[in-house]
Write an enzyme that holds these catalytic residues in place. Structure first.
Site, PDB file in Angstrom:
ATOM      1  N   CYS A 232       0.828  -1.216   0.000  1.00 47.10           N
ATOM      2  CA  CYS A 232       0.000   0.000   0.000  1.00 47.10           C
ATOM      3  C   CYS A 232       0.860   1.265   0.000  1.00 47.10           C
ATOM      4  CB  CYS A 232      -0.935   0.002   1.202  1.00 47.10           C
ATOM      5  SG  CYS A 232      -2.075  -1.399   1.258  1.00 47.10           S
ATOM      6  N   HIS A 233       1.864   1.295   0.882  1.00 45.93           N
ATOM      7  CA  HIS A 233       2.692   2.504   0.988  1.00 45.93           C
ATOM      8  C   HIS A 233       4.178   2.188   1.008  1.00 45.93           C
ATOM      9  CE1 HIS A 233      -1.278   3.515   2.750  1.00 45.93           C
ATOM     10  NE2 HIS A 233      -1.108   4.645   2.068  1.00 45.93           N
ATOM     11  N   GLY A 234       4.546   0.933   0.726  1.00 49.14           N
ATOM     12  CA  GLY A 234       5.945   0.590   0.530  1.00 49.14           C
ATOM     13  C   GLY A 234       6.768   0.445   1.789  1.00 49.14           C
TER      14      GLY A 234
ATOM     15  N   PRO B 246       7.332   4.176   5.255  1.00 51.34           N
ATOM     16  CA  PRO B 246       6.713   5.133   6.195  1.00 51.34           C
ATOM     17  C   PRO B 246       6.283   4.545   7.534  1.00 51.34           C
ATOM     18  CG  PRO B 246       5.120   4.467   4.539  1.00 51.34           C
ATOM     19  CD  PRO B 246       6.413   3.809   4.166  1.00 51.34           C
TER      20      PRO B 246
END
Length: 268
Positions: A232-234, A247
Site C-alpha cells: 500500500c505505501h511501501g 513510512p
C-alpha cells in the site's frame, strides 16, 4: 367515695355540701362533721389576677372544701403479673441488673453479629453481580486465545490465522533467516530491537499481520529484506518483523504467546 358539689363564690349562699362521707381502704364509711357557716369577705384582686381568680363574699364552708383534695380510690384492682414474659434471670425484683448484664448483652451481640453477616453476604452478592455484568461474555473470552498446531507449518513457510479479528502470522524460519536477522547492524533502524527479544524460540516468529503505518496487511517473503512488504505505501520489514524502510513508524507487533508443547502454540 366523696359526694361534692361545685360551688361558685357568688352562689355560695344558695349551694353547699349536703352530706360528706369519707372512706378508707381498710375501714368503713366515717361521717365528717359539717363546717359551720361563716361569711368571710374576700378582697378584690389586682391586675391580671382579677380575671383569673374568683373574688367576692365566700363562706367558710366553701373555702374549707376548696382546700380538701378529692380522690377516688379504686382498691379492688389487681396488678397484672408479667413474670411469664420476663427472662428467668430478671424475674426476681430484688436482684441487681448488673448481675445478669453479660447474659443479656450476649443475646444483643449475637443478633447484631448475625445481622452483620447477613448484610455482608448480601452486599458481596450485589457487588459480584454488578462486576460480572461488566466482564467479557463467553463468546468474547473464547476469542481471547487461539491454539495453533505447529506440526502443519513446514520450515520456511508463513501461516496466517485469524485472531480477535486480526491476521496472525506464524512463520517457521530457516536457519539462514535466523542468521540473517541476527547479523544485521541495528544502527540506523527506526525502531531498534534485538531479534532475541522478539522471539521465544528462534525458529518460530509470531507476529500480528497489521502494518504499523495505516493498518494494511503485509505480504510474506516479499520486500528488499525478504521478510514482509506492505504494497500500500511501501513499508519493508525483515524476517524478524522489524521496519527497515518505508513510512511505517514501528516494528510489527509481537502478541503474547507461549509454547504449551513442542508442536502447540497458545496465543493470547
Amino acid at each position: 367515695m366523696f359526694s361534692t358539689r361545685a360551688v361558685a363564690p357568688l352562689l355560695s349562699k344558695y349551694l353547699g355540701a349536703t352530706s360528706v362521707v369519707g372512706t378508707g381502704a381498710a375501714r368503713g364509711a366515717t361521717p365528717i362533721v359539717p363546717i359551720p357557716e361563716k361569711v368571710v369577705p374576700q378582697n378584690k384582686p389586682e391586675g391580671k389576677a382579677r380575671n383569673l381568680l374568683p373574688w367576692g363574699t365566700v363562706s367558710s364552708r366553701t373555702m374549707a372544701w376548696r382546700h380538701v383534695p378529692v380522690r377516688y380510690g379504686h382498691t379492688d384492682l389487681t396488678v397484672p403479673d408479667f413474670s411469664s414474659y420476663r427472662r428467668e434471670s430478671t424475674r426476681e425484683p430484688a436482684n441487681a441488673s448488673s448481675e445478669n448484664e453479660m447474659g443479656r448483652r450476649a443475646i444483643t451481640y449475637l443478633v447484631l453479629a448475625g445481622g452483620g453477616v447477613v448484610t455482608a453476604h448480601a452486599a458481596k452478592n450485589i457487588i459480584v453481580g454488578a462486576v460480572a455484568t461488566m466482564s467479557a461474555s463467553a463468546d468474547v473470552l473464547a476469542l481471547a486465545k487461539i491454539e495453533v498446531d505447529l506440526a502443519g507449518i513446514p520450515e520456511g513457510k508463513n501461516a496466517v490465522f485469524k485472531w480477535q479479528g486480526k491476521p496472525l502470522f506464524v512463520r517457521h524460519r530457516t536457519q539462514a533467516e535466523i542468521d540473517s536477522v541476527r547479523g544485521m547492524i541495528m544502527k540506523g533502524m527506526r525502531d531498534p530491537q534485538l531479534d532475541e527479544d522478539r522471539v521465544t524460540k528462534p525458529e518460530w516468529l509470531i507476529l500480528l499481520g497489521v502494518c504499523t503505518h495505516l493498518g494494511c496487511v503485509p505480504l510474506s517473503h516479499q520486500g528488499d529484506y525478504g521478510g514482509y512488504f506492505c504494497p500500500c505505501h511501501g513499508s519493508h520489514y525483515d524476517a524478524s518483523g522489524r521496519i527497515m524502510k518505508g513510512p511505517a513508524p514501528a516494528n510489527l507487533e509481537v502478541p503474547k504467546h507461549e509454547f504449551t508443547s513442542e508442536t502447540t502454540l497458545l496465543v493470547g
